[in-house]
Design an enzyme around this catalytic site. Structure first.
Site, mmCIF file in Angstrom:
data_model
loop_
_atom_site.group_PDB
_atom_site.id
_atom_site.type_symbol
_atom_site.label_atom_id
_atom_site.label_comp_id
_atom_site.label_asym_id
_atom_site.label_seq_id
_atom_site.Cartn_x
_atom_site.Cartn_y
_atom_site.Cartn_z
ATOM 1 N N HIS A 160 61.726 -14.952 18.558
ATOM 2 C CA HIS A 160 62.892 -15.047 19.430
ATOM 3 C C HIS A 160 62.374 -15.003 20.858
ATOM 4 O O HIS A 160 61.725 -14.036 21.268
ATOM 5 C CB HIS A 160 63.870 -13.903 19.164
ATOM 6 C CG HIS A 160 64.555 -14.010 17.835
ATOM 7 N ND1 HIS A 160 64.869 -12.924 17.043
ATOM 8 C CD2 HIS A 160 64.979 -15.106 17.148
ATOM 9 C CE1 HIS A 160 65.458 -13.344 15.931
ATOM 10 N NE2 HIS A 160 65.540 -14.664 15.980
ATOM 11 N N GLU A 198 62.604 -11.895 23.051
ATOM 12 C CA GLU A 198 62.037 -10.644 22.537
ATOM 13 C C GLU A 198 60.534 -10.703 22.801
ATOM 14 O O GLU A 198 59.767 -11.265 22.026
ATOM 15 C CB GLU A 198 62.376 -10.487 21.057
ATOM 16 C CG GLU A 198 63.881 -10.374 20.824
ATOM 17 C CD GLU A 198 64.282 -10.351 19.357
ATOM 18 O OE1 GLU A 198 63.390 -10.182 18.496
ATOM 19 O OE2 GLU A 198 65.481 -10.516 19.070
ATOM 20 N N HIS A 225 59.175 -8.393 16.652
ATOM 21 C CA HIS A 225 60.475 -8.645 17.280
ATOM 22 C C HIS A 225 60.821 -7.518 18.247
ATOM 23 O O HIS A 225 60.028 -6.609 18.479
ATOM 24 C CB HIS A 225 61.565 -8.761 16.212
ATOM 25 C CG HIS A 225 61.571 -10.068 15.483
ATOM 26 N ND1 HIS A 225 62.615 -10.961 15.556
ATOM 27 C CD2 HIS A 225 60.661 -10.636 14.669
ATOM 28 C CE1 HIS A 225 62.352 -12.030 14.810
ATOM 29 N NE2 HIS A 225 61.157 -11.845 14.251
ATOM 30 N N GLU A 232 60.362 -4.410 14.491
ATOM 31 C CA GLU A 232 61.225 -4.313 15.674
ATOM 32 C C GLU A 232 60.628 -3.226 16.554
ATOM 33 O O GLU A 232 60.536 -2.066 16.142
ATOM 34 C CB GLU A 232 62.657 -3.962 15.259
ATOM 35 C CG GLU A 232 63.296 -4.945 14.294
ATOM 36 C CD GLU A 232 63.842 -6.190 14.976
ATOM 37 O OE1 GLU A 232 63.840 -6.219 16.225
ATOM 38 O OE2 GLU A 232 64.284 -7.116 14.278
#
EC number: 3.4.17.10
Length: 423
Positions: free
Chosen positions: A86, A89, A216, A306
Site C-alpha cells: 500500500h 504505508e 504494512h 502491521e
C-alpha cells in the site's frame, strides 16, 4: 524477464553511501540510490534485479543477499521481504532499506550471526511493491496524508485485493478431498491483475520461496493466514479461518511479535491483540490477498506485519521504529531454517522436480524445486513424511524435528523404498 545488477548503470544523481542514503524518507530515486549504494559497498554478497515495472514504468527493484548472488544453491532456502504494498504505508519501505544497509554493514564488520544468515540463505528484499502509490502519498507528506491517499497503485487499485482468489477453490477442495497445494490459476488471470501483481506472481514462479513477510502499516500486529473467511455468510464478521499449518503460522507470528519492541504487549493503536498476533479472518475477512495466495499457490509461508499506527510516520520517528524492528526482522528471517529439508533423487541419483512432500496429519503439501531440493517448515516433533511423484513408488520416513536447524532427510524414489543419506 529477470535482470541482474549488471543490466543497470547507476545514474550519477543517485550516487551516495549507504549510510548517507539512510536519512529520512526515500522517494523513488532516493530508494534506488540507497539500494545501489548497498550493492556498491557489498558487491560480492549482493545483486540488484528488477521483477517488472509499475503502471507508471518504475522498476520494482529487489536487492538480493547471498554468498553466491544470482545462484540458487541446493538446500539453501529462499526468503523474501516485501514492503510498501500500500503506497501510503511507508514504514516497511524505510525499514527494508535500513535492513539492507544493516546486513551489509554487519557482514563487513564480521558479525557471525549475519554472516551465517547470508552464507546459508538467499535473501530477497523488495522495499517497494507500489512505487507509484508511494509517490502520490509522499506528495501529501506525513502531516497531511489521508487514510486512502496513495494506498492503491496509479490506477487506484488495492494490490492486496488483486491476486487470483484461490481461497474459494481451496475451501471447496476441503469438502471434496481435492488438491491442497499449488492450486491452479484461473483462465486469463494475467489480464485480470495489475502490472505490480503480475510481477510478484511471476517472481514467485521464478523462485522457490520458503518463507516471506509483507510489511504494512495502520496497526501493530503480526497477521497470519487465512485472511478470507471460509463461510460466505460470515464475511464481514470476525471468524477464525485456520490453515492446515495454523500452529506454525502462530509460531512465526509470535517470533516477530516477541522480538519487536512492543508488538507483543497487545495494546497498540487503540486495539488489543493477544500476544500481538491475529488470524487474518478473525480480525476482518479479506479476499484476494497476497499472503493467502502465497500459501495456496506456492511453497511459501507468508505473514503480514502491521508495524505502525501512523501509516506515514514523520522522519523523526524512523530511528525509534528501526530499533523496535531490527531484531524482529533478523529473528523472523532465521525461522526459514527450521523444520525439514532434503533432496529427492531417482535410482540413478538424478534430482527430481515437483515431488510432493506430505506430512501425516497436516493437510498441506510442498513440492521439490528445480534442483530436487525441498523445504518444509515444521514445529519440533516426530512426523511421518512421504515423498511421492507420478511414475515413482512413494517413499516414507519417520523424522524427528528439533528446535534448532532443519533436519535433513533425503529420498530416493524407485522400485523399492529407500532413504538416502544426506551429504
Amino acid at each position: 524477464r529477470i535482470h541482474t545488477s549488471k543490466s543497470f548503470v547507476r545514474p550519477p544523481l543517485l550516487c551516495c553511501t549507504a549510510r548517507r542514503c539512510s536519512r529520512g524518507h526515500h522517494r523513488y530515486e532516493d530508494m534506488v540510490g540507497a539500494l545501489f549504494a548497498v550493492h556498491s559497498e557489498c558487491p560480492y554478497i549482493t545483486r540488484i534485479y528488477s521483477i517488472g515495472r509499475s503502471v507508471e514504468g518504475r522498476h520494482l527493484y529487489v536487492l538480493e543477499f547471498s554468498d553466491n548472488p544470482g545462484i540458487h544453491e541446493a538446500l539453501e532456502p529462499e526468503f523474501k521481504y516485501v514492503g510498501n504494498m500500500h503506497g501510503n504505508e511507508v514504514l516497511g519501505r524505510e525499514l527494508l532499506i535500513r535492513f539492507s544497509q544493516f546486513l551489509c554493514e554487519e557482514y563487513r564488520a564480521g558479525n557471525h550471526r549475519i554472516m551465517r544468515l547470508i552464507h546459508d540463505t538467499r535473501i530477497h528484499i523488495l522495499p517497494s511493491m507500489n512505487p507509484d502509490g508511494y509517490e502520490v502519498a509522499a506528495r501529501q507528506g506525513p502531516e497531511f496524508n489521508g487514510y486512502l491517499v496513495g494506498r492503491g497503485n496509479f490506477r487506484e487499485i488495492d494490490l492486496n485485493r488483486n491476486f487470483p482468489d484461490l481461497n474459494a477453490l481451496m475451501y471447496y477442495y476441503e469438502k471434496t478431498k481435492g488438491r491442497n497445494h499449488h492450486l491452479p490459476l484461473p483462465d486469463n488471470w494475467e489480464q485480470q491483475v495489475e502490472p505490480e501483481t503480475l510481477a510478484i506472481i511471476k517472481w514467485m514462479q521464478n523462485y522457490n520461496f520458503v518463507l516471506s513477510a509483507n510489511l504494512h502499516g495502520g496497526a501493530v500486529v503480526a497477521n497470519y493466514p487465512f485472511d478470507k473467511s471460509r463461510d460466505p455468510r460470515f464475511r464481514g464478521r470476525t471468524t477464525y479461518s485456520a490453515t492446515a499449518d495454523d500452529k506454525i503460522f502462530r509460531k512465526l507470528a509470535r517470533t516477530y511479535s516477541y522480538a519487536h519492541g512492543w508488538m507483543h504487549k497487545g495494546w497498540n493503536c487503540g486495539d488489543f491483540f493477544d500476544e500481538g498476533i491475529t488470524n487474518g479472518a478473525s480480525w476482518y475477512s479479506l479476499s484476494k490477498g497476497m499472503q493467502d495466495f502465497n500459501y495456496l499457490y506456492t511453497n511459501c509461508f507468508e505473514i503480514t506485519l502491521e508495524l505502525s499506527c501512523d501509516k506515514f510516520p514523520p522522519a523523526a520517528a524512523l530511528p525509534r521504529e528501526w530499533l523496535a524492528n531490527r531484531e524482529a526482522l533478523v529473528s523472523y528471517l532465521e525461522e526459514v531454517h527450521h523444520g525439514i529439508k532434503g533432496m529427492v533423487y531417482d535410482e540413478n541419483n538424478n534430482p527430481i522436480t515437483n515431488v510432493e512432500i506430505s506430512v501425516a496429519g497436516v493437510n498441506h503439501d510442498v513440492t521439490s524445486g528445480v534442483d530436487g531440493d525441498y523445504f518444509r517448515l515444521l514445529l519440533p516433533g516426530t512426523y511421518k513424511v512421504t515423498a511421492s511423484s507420478s511414475g515413482y513408488i512413494p517413499s516414507t520416513s519417520t523424522v524427528t524435528v528439533g528446535p534448532a536447524e532443519a533436519t535433513q532427510v533425503c529420498f530416493t524414489l524407485m522400485d523399492t523404498l529407500t532413504t538416502c543419506k544426506c551429504q
